[in-house]
Design an enzyme around this catalytic site. Structure first.
Site, short mmCIF file in Angstrom:
data_model
loop_
_atom_site.label_atom_id
_atom_site.label_comp_id
_atom_site.label_asym_id
_atom_site.label_seq_id
_atom_site.Cartn_x
_atom_site.Cartn_y
_atom_site.Cartn_z
N GLU A 1 110.65 -31.60 -44.89
CA GLU A 1 111.46 -31.40 -43.68
C GLU A 1 112.15 -32.70 -43.29
O GLU A 1 111.52 -33.75 -43.21
CB GLU A 1 110.58 -30.89 -42.53
CG GLU A 1 111.39 -30.76 -41.24
CD GLU A 1 110.69 -30.01 -40.13
OE1 GLU A 1 110.09 -28.96 -40.42
OE2 GLU A 1 110.76 -30.47 -38.98
N ASP B 1 113.05 -27.53 -45.25
CA ASP B 1 113.26 -27.35 -43.81
C ASP B 1 114.33 -28.33 -43.35
O ASP B 1 114.13 -29.56 -43.35
CB ASP B 1 111.96 -27.61 -43.03
CG ASP B 1 111.04 -26.40 -43.04
OD1 ASP B 1 111.33 -25.42 -43.76
OD2 ASP B 1 110.02 -26.43 -42.32
N GLU C 1 103.94 -28.52 -46.64
CA GLU C 1 104.94 -29.19 -45.79
C GLU C 1 104.33 -30.41 -45.12
O GLU C 1 103.55 -30.29 -44.19
CB GLU C 1 105.45 -28.20 -44.73
CG GLU C 1 106.49 -28.81 -43.82
CD GLU C 1 107.01 -27.83 -42.76
OE1 GLU C 1 106.87 -26.61 -42.95
OE2 GLU C 1 107.53 -28.31 -41.75
N HIS D 1 110.56 -34.72 -40.55
CA HIS D 1 109.22 -35.27 -40.78
C HIS D 1 109.26 -36.60 -41.52
O HIS D 1 108.59 -37.56 -41.11
CB HIS D 1 108.35 -34.26 -41.54
CG HIS D 1 108.12 -32.99 -40.77
ND1 HIS D 1 107.44 -31.92 -41.29
CD2 HIS D 1 108.48 -32.62 -39.51
CE1 HIS D 1 107.38 -30.95 -40.38
NE2 HIS D 1 108.02 -31.35 -39.31
N HIS E 1 105.71 -17.06 -39.02
CA HIS E 1 104.25 -17.19 -39.00
C HIS E 1 103.72 -15.82 -38.63
O HIS E 1 104.38 -15.08 -37.88
CB HIS E 1 103.78 -18.14 -37.91
CG HIS E 1 104.35 -19.52 -37.95
ND1 HIS E 1 105.55 -19.85 -37.39
CD2 HIS E 1 103.85 -20.66 -38.47
CE1 HIS E 1 105.77 -21.15 -37.55
NE2 HIS E 1 104.76 -21.67 -38.22
N LYS F 1 103.89 -33.83 -42.87
CA LYS F 1 104.39 -34.37 -41.59
C LYS F 1 103.45 -35.52 -41.21
O LYS F 1 102.24 -35.39 -41.37
CB LYS F 1 104.36 -33.28 -40.52
CG LYS F 1 105.01 -33.70 -39.20
CD LYS F 1 105.05 -32.54 -38.20
CE LYS F 1 105.80 -32.96 -36.95
NZ LYS F 1 105.83 -31.91 -35.92
N ASP G 1 114.71 -25.35 -39.73
CA ASP G 1 113.52 -25.40 -38.88
C ASP G 1 113.83 -26.31 -37.71
O ASP G 1 113.43 -27.47 -37.67
CB ASP G 1 112.30 -25.90 -39.66
CG ASP G 1 111.04 -25.78 -38.84
OD1 ASP G 1 111.09 -25.12 -37.78
OD2 ASP G 1 110.00 -26.34 -39.23
N MET H 1 110.18 -16.29 -46.89
CA MET H 1 109.03 -17.20 -46.72
C MET H 1 108.16 -16.73 -45.57
O MET H 1 108.65 -16.26 -44.55
CB MET H 1 109.57 -18.61 -46.45
CG MET H 1 108.52 -19.67 -46.21
SD MET H 1 107.98 -19.80 -44.50
CE MET H 1 108.86 -21.25 -43.95
N ASP I 1 104.13 -15.12 -34.98
CA ASP I 1 105.48 -15.01 -34.40
C ASP I 1 105.80 -13.53 -34.23
O ASP I 1 106.57 -13.14 -33.35
CB ASP I 1 106.56 -15.58 -35.34
CG ASP I 1 106.40 -17.07 -35.56
OD1 ASP I 1 105.73 -17.73 -34.75
OD2 ASP I 1 106.97 -17.57 -36.56
N ASP J 1 108.90 -35.61 -32.35
CA ASP J 1 109.48 -34.54 -33.16
C ASP J 1 110.60 -33.84 -32.38
O ASP J 1 110.35 -33.20 -31.36
CB ASP J 1 108.34 -33.55 -33.47
CG ASP J 1 108.77 -32.44 -34.39
OD1 ASP J 1 109.91 -32.46 -34.88
OD2 ASP J 1 107.95 -31.53 -34.60
N ASP K 1 113.45 -31.87 -33.79
CA ASP K 1 113.97 -30.58 -34.29
C ASP K 1 115.44 -30.33 -33.90
O ASP K 1 115.80 -29.25 -33.43
CB ASP K 1 113.11 -29.41 -33.78
CG ASP K 1 111.82 -29.27 -34.57
OD1 ASP K 1 111.75 -29.76 -35.71
OD2 ASP K 1 110.87 -28.66 -34.04
C1 GCO Z 1 106.63 -28.49 -37.07
C2 GCO Z 1 106.74 -27.81 -38.42
C3 GCO Z 1 106.63 -26.31 -38.34
C4 GCO Z 1 106.47 -25.68 -39.71
C5 GCO Z 1 106.16 -24.23 -39.57
C6 GCO Z 1 106.28 -23.47 -40.86
O1 GCO Z 1 107.01 -29.64 -37.00
O2 GCO Z 1 106.16 -27.85 -36.12
O3 GCO Z 1 107.94 -28.19 -38.99
O4 GCO Z 1 107.77 -25.79 -37.70
O5 GCO Z 1 107.61 -25.83 -40.47
O6 GCO Z 1 104.87 -24.11 -39.07
O7 GCO Z 1 105.31 -23.78 -41.70
MN MN Z 2 108.97 -27.39 -40.64
MN MN Z 3 108.85 -29.89 -37.97
#
Ligand code: GCO
Ligand code: MN
Ligand code: MN
Length: 403
Positions: free
Chosen positions: A218, A246, A182, A221, A55, A184, A288, A89, A58, A256, A258
């Protein structure tokens, strides 16, 4: 394949925000310090990754001066070239700053929408400078907690206008981005707009240049939404819209998480890797995810290594699955073709329709057939558990199964 050590040819990528995650969560402070971007580049290159994604913020703090920005970007580019990593990306942080608390492109405040567009264009400039060709939109704050705002239809229209705007900007600048939405379902908003891969695919067709837009599905998600991620990815592949992916893992219907790729739903991960490889997906395999909050630096690199290693092991398993005679025999037995009927069903014609309407079918006999899915699935489980499928083992031949 011997030791499952990745190389850049495997196209594994991580976000600066993933391995750089400090363990902060809504209930607790950071449990470890973050890393500088050049250090992340160095470490990921050592581990065999292909690239790093980011981002805007970041890398460059939101309040950095132009001079500071240039210095940071120069150092980062130096690290990329020193270590041979690419930035495939890029994306915009449209969620951390309080200005986006009620949405960015879908804010009811036109000034916030305009600022979101400005920030996105600047971030697209940065991504283009770093060589990114895919631009992701994760609309984390695009959503609601309460629908008393009455903005649902407007919000979708504002979202559409903004995406159309940035697509034109990309073309005008000659950036050649492909955009990946993306989806979610929730987190951080209670209900995020375009919550699933299916809804994003539908929305894309309403844009001015749908050909420039695809999806960035993702694992976590769709899983949070209680959906089957492999099915979602298959639909994206079928629509020629899998622009990015992702990878991570997630317990179903929870917050969430991850998790490290393959940490939770190993069988789903296997079918996902098989699908990506079979479909010839040649984009980055982007993780991700982040290390567990319990971990120190060593744990972070173990996490990163683990994501890539599991992918490669599952890729090897997919190859074994394709070469396993019992599995292939079970698969062949599962499918039934009928040449005469395919001639009638392949394409509509009044004659074909007439012939088909008068054709007799033995429904009871068709219904009696056992397709052998229990056996096929068990063979898959045994392959994943490691007791069949290696070229040296003799366990893979079973006397009862006719090949
Ligand atoms: C989340 C998302 C993010 C996006 C990221 C890239 O659940 O926070 O997955 O990690 O992938 O902002 O666009
Ligand atoms: Mn993501
Ligand atoms: Mn995510």
């Amino acid at each position: 394949m011997t030791d499952y050590t990745p190389t850049p040819a495997d196209k594994f990528t991580f976000g600066l925000w993933t391995v750089g995650q400090t363990g902060r969560d809504p209930f607790g402070e950071a449990t470890r310090p973050g890393f500088s971007a050049p250090y992340i580049v160095q470490k990921l290159a050592e581990l065999g990754a292909y690239g790093v994604n980011l981002h805007d913020n970041d890398l460059v703090p939101i309040d950095a001066s132009a001079r500071e920005r240039d210095r940071i970007v120069t150092e980062f580019k130096q690290a990329l070239s020193d270590h041979g990593l690419v930035v495939p990306m890029a994306t915009t942080n449209l969620f951390t700053d309080p200005v986006f608390k009620d949405g960015a492109f879908t804010s009811a405040d036109a000034r916030v929408r305009a600022y979101a567009l400005q920030k996105t264009m600047q971030s697209m400039d940065l991504g283009a400078e770093l060589g990114a060709k895919t631009y992701v939109f994760w609309g984390g704050r695009e959503g609601t907690e309460v629908d008393a705002s009455g903005k649902l239809l407007d919000a979708l229209a504002w979202y559409r206008d903004c995406l159309n705007y940035v697509a034109e900007y990309s073309e005008a600048q000659g950036y050649g981005y492909r955009f990946a939405l993306e989806p979610k379902p929730n987190e951080p908003r209670a209900d995020i707009f375009l919550p699933t891969v299916g809804s994003a695919l539908g929305f894309i067709q309403t844009l001015d240049r749908p050909e420039l837009f695809g999806v960035n599905p993702e694992f976590a998600h769709e899983t949070m939404a209680g959906l089957n991620f492999v099915h979602a990815v298959a639909q994206a592949v079928d629509a020629d819209k899998l622009f990015h992916i992702d990878l991570n893992d997630q317990k179903m219907s929870r917050f969430d998480q991850d998790l490290r790729f393959g940490a939770e739903n190993l069988k789903t991960a296997f079918f996902l890797v098989k699908l990506l490889e079979d479909a010839g997906y040649d984009g980055p395999r982007h993780f991700d995810a982040h290390a567990l909050r319990t971990e120190d630096e060593e744990g972070i690199w173990a996490f990163a290594r683990g994501c890539m290693r599991t992918y490669l092991i599952l890729k090897e398993k997919a190859r074994q699955w394709d070469e396993d005679p019992e599995i292939q025999a079970a698969l062949a037995a599962y499918r039934v073709e009928d040449e005469e009927l395919s001639l009638l069903t392949e394409r509509f014609s009044p004659e074909n329709a007439q012939a088909l309407k008068t054709r007799g079918f033995d429904r009871a006999a068709l219904a009696r057939r056992g397709p052998g899915l229990e056996q096929l699935d068990q063979l898959t489980v045994e392959l994943l558990l490691g007791i069949r499928g290696t070229s040296t083992t003799s366990r893979q031949t079973s006397a009862e199964v006719e090949v």
